[in-house]
Motif scaffolding. Structure first.
Motif, mmCIF file in Angstrom:
data_model
loop_
_atom_site.group_PDB
_atom_site.id
_atom_site.type_symbol
_atom_site.label_atom_id
_atom_site.label_comp_id
_atom_site.label_asym_id
_atom_site.label_seq_id
_atom_site.Cartn_x
_atom_site.Cartn_y
_atom_site.Cartn_z
ATOM 1 N N GLU A 19 8.695 1.654 0.833
ATOM 2 C CA GLU A 19 9.351 2.716 0.061
ATOM 3 C C GLU A 19 8.394 3.860 -0.278
ATOM 4 N N TRP A 50 1.647 -4.754 4.900
ATOM 5 C CA TRP A 50 0.625 -4.558 3.870
ATOM 6 C C TRP A 50 -0.706 -4.308 4.556
ATOM 7 N N ARG A 58 -0.658 -5.568 -5.806
ATOM 8 C CA ARG A 58 -0.552 -4.133 -6.113
ATOM 9 C C ARG A 58 0.675 -3.503 -5.489
ATOM 10 N N ARG A 59 1.460 -4.263 -4.751
ATOM 11 C CA ARG A 59 2.649 -3.744 -4.066
ATOM 12 C C ARG A 59 3.578 -3.012 -5.033
ATOM 13 N N GLU A 60 3.761 -3.544 -6.222
ATOM 14 C CA GLU A 60 4.672 -2.928 -7.194
ATOM 15 C C GLU A 60 4.206 -1.555 -7.670
ATOM 16 N N LEU A 61 2.926 -1.252 -7.533
ATOM 17 C CA LEU A 61 2.374 0.023 -7.991
ATOM 18 C C LEU A 61 2.354 1.097 -6.903
ATOM 19 N N ARG A 104 -4.232 -4.153 -17.037
ATOM 20 C CA ARG A 104 -3.066 -3.412 -16.532
ATOM 21 C C ARG A 104 -3.377 -1.918 -16.454
#
Length: 181
Positions: A19, A50, A58-61, A104
């Motif tokens: 995305e 990846w 770190r995918r979510e960031l 975080r």
């Protein structure tokens, strides 16, 4: 065995899955060099697309805009001011909660970026993939100076961050085959 660079279809599939839209110079690198260069390779794993050498967590960031370091200086100072002081009880709840918050916060400093090259001892080069700084390369020097700074070809204060292609062209290492570009 040397792997082939990614195809246009693979690059597009990775962008859809992750995305994000890769900067054009990075897309060209993926399609023309990615298997033959010294940068971490974007690859299809059993968990999806990846980068080798990058922490999967770190995918979510990745979809978040990469923040300019000046944008979080005040929040960082406020966080550091709230750091619990050493007391008689090691590992108390306040310290543990602050440590989680600080960890975080450190992760958010590199949101929207990937490590493209590791330099050892905690140092790396980052490529911003999202936000207004997309396509620029940064030095993650937090291992010693707690700072992420733009890499630049101009040594003046406030110099613009170097673009990915400029970084490749002016690198002091052999990243690219002689026929690229």
């Amino acid at each position: 065995m040397t792997e082939s660079p990614l195809t246009e279809a693979e690059v597009a599939e990775a962008e859809r899955e992750l995305e994000v839209s890769f900067p054009e110079d990075y897309r060209a690198y993926l399609r023309e060099v990615s298997a033959g260069g010294a940068l971490f390779r974007l690859e299809r794993t059993d968990r999806g697309w990846w980068w080798a050498g990058n922490y999967e967590g770190r995918r979510e960031l990745l979809g978040m805009p990469f923040p300019h370091p000046d944008s979080y200086a005040e929040a960082e100072a406020e966080l550091l001011a709230r750091e619990p002081q050493a007391g008689p009880f090691e590992g108390d709840e306040a310290r543990s909660a602050w440590d989680d918050e600080a960890e975080r916060f450190e992760d958010l400093k590199t949101a929207g970026a990937i490590v493209i090259q590791e330099h050892g001892c905690g140092f790396s080069s980052l490529l911003a993939l999202t936000g207004p700084l997309s396509g620029t390369v940064w030095w993650d020097g937090r291992a010693t100076c707690d700072r992420i700074v733009p890499l630049s070809l101009d040594h003046a204060d406030g110099a613009r961050p170097v673009r990915f292609r400029e970084w490749l062209d002016h690198g002091s290492w052999a990243l690219l085959p002689p026929n690229w570009g």
